[in-house]
Design a protein around this motif. Structure first.
Motif, mmCIF file in Angstrom:
data_model
loop_
_atom_site.group_PDB
_atom_site.id
_atom_site.type_symbol
_atom_site.label_atom_id
_atom_site.label_comp_id
_atom_site.label_asym_id
_atom_site.label_seq_id
_atom_site.Cartn_x
_atom_site.Cartn_y
_atom_site.Cartn_z
ATOM 1 N N ASP A 18 0.852 -1.189 0.000
ATOM 2 C CA ASP A 18 0.000 0.000 0.000
ATOM 3 C C ASP A 18 0.888 1.240 0.000
ATOM 4 N N LYS A 20 0.343 4.401 0.771
ATOM 5 C CA LYS A 20 0.266 5.259 1.957
ATOM 6 C C LYS A 20 1.025 4.644 3.131
ATOM 7 N N THR A 21 0.888 3.338 3.282
ATOM 8 C CA THR A 21 1.620 2.647 4.342
ATOM 9 C C THR A 21 3.124 2.768 4.117
ATOM 10 N N ALA A 23 4.705 5.166 2.578
ATOM 11 C CA ALA A 23 5.128 6.539 2.857
ATOM 12 C C ALA A 23 5.317 6.760 4.356
ATOM 13 N N VAL A 24 4.397 6.231 5.160
ATOM 14 C CA VAL A 24 4.510 6.352 6.619
ATOM 15 C C VAL A 24 5.742 5.606 7.116
ATOM 16 N N ASN A 35 0.916 -3.263 5.722
ATOM 17 C CA ASN A 35 0.353 -3.029 7.046
ATOM 18 C C ASN A 35 0.742 -4.191 7.973
#
Length: 221
Positions: A18, A20-21, A23-24, A35
């Motif tokens: 993912d 977004k994951t 990037a975090v 995740n």
């Protein structure tokens, strides 16, 4: 997926990727986009598979290595294998899981604690300090706590980030668990000021040792 192949597992991990994951995670120095809850669910389906775990580790992929650490048999690794693995653990999460989920359960943990604590590589040394903190909390017999405080007082202020964090955790653990050393541990923390200004979210305990020690002792009363 009880008898999954490496290719099948890598495909499953790719399907969990993912953006977004990722990037975090990358903001924390980790280079995967899976995740961790979903990773744990996959590990639960696979169950313990030592051979598959070794093959996943050898891919060098961070998500695969995290999965490997969840499905391996910690006591199956030799001392030298664990040493090589630690030095190859490039990212913080892989490093932390290797130490906490595998090395701490290994019969070689004490030997590695002593060797790693004295290592010239600060990331390797941080693993040694993490194992020392575990002993401070669970099996302090035979540890020279005053001597550990001497080293922390002399070296923590100028230590690189990962090593500094591990030494600070040890300092706090000594203060929390050993009342006879508490005043000195708090004093060292106050003088050095390490992590004093660390941004702490509401409801969380500051990693600044004097605050950390006082809060945890308060909760124990």
């Amino acid at each position: 997926m009880a008898e999954a192949t490496v290719a099948e597992v890598m495909a499953a991990l790719a399907g969990l990727e993912d953006a977004k994951t990722r990037a975090v995670n990358e903001r924390h120095g980790d280079d995967h986009g899976v995740n961790l809850g979903k990773l744990r669910a996959l590990a639960k389906r696979l169950r313990a598979q030592q051979e598959l775990a070794v093959q996943l580790w050898e891919t060098g992929d961070s998500a695969a290595r995290l999965l490997a650490l969840l499905i391996c048999r910690p006591k199956a690794f030799s001392r030298d294998e664990l040493d090589v693995m630690l030095r190859a653990a490039r990212t913080p999460k892989v490093h932390d899981w290797l130490v906490n989920y595998v090395v701490k359960k290994s019969p070689h943990a004490e030997e590695l604690r002593l060797a790693w604590s004295a290592d010239a590589d600060p990331v390797v040394a941080s693993a040694g300090w993490a194992l020392t903190t575990e002993r401070v909390a669970k099996k302090p017999q035979g540890l020279d706590l005053a001597g550990l405080l001497d080293v922390i007082e002399a070296e923590m202020k100028e230590a690189p980030d990962r090593l500094q964090w591990a030494m600070n955790h040890c300092l706090a653990q000594i203060g929390i668990d050993h009342a006879e050393h508490r005043a000195r541990a708090i004093g060292i923390g106050e003088r050095l000021g390490v992590l004093k200004d660390y941004p702490t979210p509401p409801g969380c305990t500051s990693p600044f040792a004097p605050v950390w020690i006082s809060e945890m002792v308060r909760r124990q009363r």
